[in-house]
Design an enzyme around this catalytic site. Sequence first.
Site, short mmCIF file in Angstrom:
data_model
loop_
_atom_site.label_atom_id
_atom_site.label_comp_id
_atom_site.label_asym_id
_atom_site.label_seq_id
_atom_site.Cartn_x
_atom_site.Cartn_y
_atom_site.Cartn_z
N ASP A 1 -12.13 5.40 22.91
CA ASP A 1 -11.04 4.81 22.93
C ASP A 1 -11.12 4.10 23.88
O ASP A 1 -10.57 4.27 25.17
CB ASP A 1 -10.08 5.83 22.95
CG ASP A 1 -8.66 5.02 23.11
OD1 ASP A 1 -7.60 5.70 23.47
OD2 ASP A 1 -8.57 3.83 22.39
N ASP B 1 -9.42 -2.79 21.05
CA ASP B 1 -8.97 -1.20 21.16
C ASP B 1 -9.63 -0.56 19.91
O ASP B 1 -9.14 -0.55 19.02
CB ASP B 1 -7.39 -1.36 21.15
CG ASP B 1 -7.05 0.41 21.29
OD1 ASP B 1 -5.77 0.57 21.35
OD2 ASP B 1 -8.08 1.22 21.28
#
Length: 329
Positions: free
Chosen positions: A35, A219
């Site tokens: 992430d 992201d």
Amino acid sequence: QTGSANTNPSDSADDEYITNVSIGTPAQVLPLDFDTGSSDLWVFSSETPKSSASGHVTYSPSKSSTAKKLSGASWSITYGDHSSSSGDVYTDKVTVGGFSVSSQAVESATKVSTQFVQDTVISGLLGLGFDVGNTVKPRAQKTWFSNAANSLAQPLFTADLKHQQTGSYNFGFIDTTLAKGPIGYTPADGSEGYWGFTATGYSVGGAKLNRNSITGIADTGTTLLLLDDDVVNAYYNNVESAQYDDSQQGVVFDCSEDLPSFSFGVGGTTITIPGSLINLTPVSDGSSTCFGGLQSSADIGINIFGDVALKAALVVFDLGNERLGWAQK
Ligand SMILES: CC(C)(C)S(=O)(=O)N[C@@H](Cc1ccccc1)C(=O)N[C@@H](Cc1c[nH]c[nH+]1)C(=O)N[C@@H](CC1CCCCC1)C(O)(O)C(F)(F)C(=O)NCCN1CCOCC1
């Protein structure tokens, strides 16, 4: 020195991407969600309540000869989708794609929210954001990549996420054969912990890019492409059956629609997301109504170039030069 790890979509909607990580001695292999939108490496563990950990692979520090408790340390994180987790901290050997960090902070969950309990395909997250975003107290810890950076051939990693196929996270090198076009570089702003950047313009259906810049984050931990309402409307005005569906909390359309592409300019190059990647998934099994991969960021307050955008590119997260590189795939 370099590392290379395969990553796979978790389901038919590419909702998240799973990468195996080895922790401890002997190695305990856990499937984690890499992430770039956060900076904590946390795992389901022997300290996670049994009822919550059911169905998840867990890390047991007591079974690792290289595990050490980081005394007095704790962590607590809340994500954009309101999911959360918290616990205490160990250090241990963590190997990703063949590259090992000997003393990595491994955050052990003593509490996890319902979404994590239900998401049994992952056993935690490996944060690839900037260290400033780490939640460990009293002293923030470094991410796995930050710890690895000085020993890697180059202080950078690349994300090559794919639709319904195996992709890769490469550390310390850029495999340019993964890209079709040149890499366009632009400055990255890590001040908030994210990989922030500005796209110089956008267009729908292959038209010429306009000059409306879009500032957002790259992201890997967010499924969708989340942008301002004016951009979202400009796109879906070209989709006959598109409408906002309250129950789905997003724009839906007939699955049979031939969706236009969406392009954005970055670092002097243009990244084009084919319309097919914006048709994310039927709203429920067998439905002929599909959910859009491009949705509004209005209630988030930040634009997010999530997996729907990343799947169209090879993305270089270049910590050494504080920049992001994007190349068409
Ligand atoms: C559930 C879904 C409808 C498919 S989804 O489209 O919402 N997908 C989720 C990810 C997911 C996939 C599959 C199963 C479960 C969850 C998604 O895209 N979540 C985003 C949505 C979002 C962002 N902003 C507003 N909403 C998110 O929270 N992403 C974070 C990682 C997620 C967390 C849940 C588990 C999967 C990974 C994130 O880290 O990318 C983040 F950047 F959005 C974020 O929240 N970063 C936290 C930053 N903090 C700031 C303060 O200091 C600590 C760090």
